[in-house]
Design a protein around this motif. Structure first.
Motif, short mmCIF file in Angstrom:
data_model
loop_
_atom_site.label_atom_id
_atom_site.label_comp_id
_atom_site.label_asym_id
_atom_site.label_seq_id
_atom_site.Cartn_x
_atom_site.Cartn_y
_atom_site.Cartn_z
N VAL A 24 0.85 -1.18 0.00
CA VAL A 24 0.00 0.00 0.00
C VAL A 24 0.89 1.24 0.00
O VAL A 24 2.06 1.17 0.36
N VAL A 25 0.30 2.34 -0.40
CA VAL A 25 1.02 3.61 -0.37
C VAL A 25 0.53 4.42 0.81
O VAL A 25 -0.67 4.68 0.93
N ARG A 26 1.47 4.80 1.67
CA ARG A 26 1.17 5.72 2.76
C ARG A 26 1.29 7.11 2.15
O ARG A 26 2.32 7.46 1.58
N PRO A 27 0.22 7.92 2.24
CA PRO A 27 0.28 9.26 1.64
C PRO A 27 1.40 10.10 2.24
O PRO A 27 1.80 9.90 3.39
N GLY A 28 1.87 11.06 1.46
CA GLY A 28 2.85 12.00 1.98
C GLY A 28 2.23 12.87 3.06
O GLY A 28 1.02 13.11 3.07
N ALA A 29 3.05 13.32 3.97
CA ALA A 29 2.58 14.18 5.07
C ALA A 29 3.78 15.00 5.55
O ALA A 29 4.90 14.48 5.59
N PRO A 30 3.53 16.25 5.92
CA PRO A 30 4.64 17.05 6.44
C PRO A 30 5.13 16.50 7.78
O PRO A 30 4.35 16.28 8.70
N ASN A 31 6.41 16.25 7.86
CA ASN A 31 6.98 15.63 9.06
C ASN A 31 6.82 16.49 10.31
O ASN A 31 6.84 15.98 11.42
N ALA A 33 4.11 18.08 11.14
CA ALA A 33 2.71 18.10 11.56
C ALA A 33 2.30 16.70 11.99
O ALA A 33 1.90 15.88 11.16
N GLN A 34 2.40 16.42 13.28
CA GLN A 34 2.13 15.08 13.78
C GLN A 34 0.73 14.60 13.42
O GLN A 34 0.54 13.43 13.12
N GLY A 35 -0.24 15.49 13.43
CA GLY A 35 -1.61 15.09 13.06
C GLY A 35 -1.69 14.59 11.63
O GLY A 35 -2.37 13.60 11.35
N ALA A 36 -0.97 15.24 10.72
CA ALA A 36 -0.96 14.80 9.32
C ALA A 36 -0.23 13.47 9.17
O ALA A 36 -0.65 12.61 8.39
N VAL A 37 0.85 13.29 9.91
CA VAL A 37 1.59 12.02 9.88
C VAL A 37 0.70 10.90 10.41
O VAL A 37 0.62 9.82 9.82
N ASP A 38 0.00 11.16 11.51
CA ASP A 38 -0.90 10.15 12.08
C ASP A 38 -2.01 9.80 11.09
O ASP A 38 -2.37 8.63 10.95
N ALA A 39 -2.55 10.81 10.39
CA ALA A 39 -3.61 10.57 9.40
C ALA A 39 -3.07 9.73 8.24
O ALA A 39 -3.77 8.83 7.74
N ALA A 40 -1.85 10.01 7.80
CA ALA A 40 -1.25 9.24 6.71
C ALA A 40 -1.04 7.78 7.15
O ALA A 40 -1.32 6.85 6.39
N ASP A 41 -0.55 7.59 8.37
CA ASP A 41 -0.38 6.24 8.90
C ASP A 41 -1.72 5.51 8.98
O ASP A 41 -1.81 4.33 8.61
N SER A 42 -2.75 6.20 9.43
CA SER A 42 -4.09 5.60 9.53
C SER A 42 -4.63 5.22 8.16
O SER A 42 -5.27 4.17 8.00
N ALA A 43 -4.37 6.06 7.15
CA ALA A 43 -4.83 5.76 5.79
C ALA A 43 -4.15 4.49 5.28
O ALA A 43 -4.79 3.64 4.66
N ALA A 44 -2.85 4.35 5.52
CA ALA A 44 -2.13 3.15 5.10
C ALA A 44 -2.64 1.92 5.84
O ALA A 44 -2.87 0.87 5.22
N ASP A 45 -2.84 2.04 7.15
CA ASP A 45 -3.36 0.91 7.93
C ASP A 45 -4.73 0.48 7.43
O ASP A 45 -5.03 -0.71 7.33
N ALA A 46 -5.59 1.46 7.12
CA ALA A 46 -6.94 1.14 6.62
C ALA A 46 -6.87 0.44 5.27
O ALA A 46 -7.64 -0.50 5.01
N ALA A 47 -5.95 0.86 4.40
CA ALA A 47 -5.80 0.20 3.10
C ALA A 47 -5.34 -1.24 3.28
O ALA A 47 -5.83 -2.14 2.59
N VAL A 48 -4.41 -1.48 4.20
CA VAL A 48 -3.96 -2.84 4.49
C VAL A 48 -5.14 -3.68 4.97
O VAL A 48 -5.34 -4.81 4.51
N GLU A 49 -5.90 -3.15 5.89
CA GLU A 49 -7.03 -3.91 6.46
C GLU A 49 -8.08 -4.22 5.40
O GLU A 49 -8.65 -5.32 5.40
N ARG A 50 -8.36 -3.27 4.50
CA ARG A 50 -9.33 -3.53 3.42
C ARG A 50 -8.85 -4.69 2.54
O ARG A 50 -9.62 -5.60 2.23
N LEU A 51 -7.59 -4.66 2.15
CA LEU A 51 -7.05 -5.73 1.31
C LEU A 51 -7.07 -7.06 2.04
O LEU A 51 -7.48 -8.10 1.49
N ARG A 52 -6.62 -7.04 3.27
CA ARG A 52 -6.54 -8.26 4.06
C ARG A 52 -7.93 -8.86 4.26
O ARG A 52 -8.15 -10.07 4.05
N THR A 53 -8.90 -8.05 4.62
CA THR A 53 -10.26 -8.53 4.88
C THR A 53 -10.89 -9.08 3.61
O THR A 53 -11.50 -10.16 3.62
#
Length: 157
Positions: A24-31, A33-53
């Motif tokens: 999966v691709v974790r979206p870019g995020a400004p390093n 801005a912790q909130g943006a980094v957390d959102a990018a990590d969450s987007a990648a985790d959600a993509a993994v879970e969708r594929l896995r499920t």
């Protein structure tokens, strides 16, 4: 601005030994801005879970319906793997070499190669993978490979 990152996660399913590798691709995020980094990590985790499920529901339940499966994260790679096949589309089975690293779980080095010796030659030519401190030996695993760029449903047979 932090660049998008390709993330590879390898899961094993007991008791039957099915393996799933997702990219999966974790979206870019400004390093900064912790909130943006957390959102990018969450987007990648959600993509993994969708594929896995989806894979569990469509592939695993039909191939191995008499077992209750428990996914276990075998490893993760956030660098580029060796071999060309992991940059192509998913929806297929591949032989993938997996090596633990000096950083410990869940970090691994992985890639495709015709032999373990070839895998290690390619790893030794890659400064980023060498920086992970990959540990011999590597293990060959036969995986279903899916990506977040594949049309769904992906056939992995």
């Amino acid at each position: 601005m932090g660049s998008p990152i390709e993330i590879f996660r390898l899961f094993s399913y007991g008791p039957c030994g099915h393996d799933l590798l997702v990219r999966v691709v974790r979206p870019g995020a400004p390093n900064f801005a912790q909130g943006a980094v957390d959102a990018a990590d969450s987007a990648a985790d959600a993509a993994v879970e969708r594929l896995r499920t989806r894979w569990e529901e469509s592939r695993l339940r039909t191939e191995c319906p008499h077992h209750r499966h428990t996914p276990v994260l075998v490893g993760e790679l956030q660098e580029l793997p060796v071999g060309e096949e992991l940059f192509d589309a998913g929806g297929r089975r591949l032989g993938v070499w997996v090596a633990r690293t000096a950083y410990g779980a869940p970090w691994v080095a992985l890639g495709t190669a015709s032999s373990e010796a070839e895998f290690w030659r390619e790893v030794r030519d890659d400064p980023e993978l060498l920086g992970l401190g990959p540990l011999e030996p590597a293990e060959l695993r036969h995986v279903d490979f899916l990506t977040d760029q594949d049309p769904w449903p992906a056939e992995t047979g």
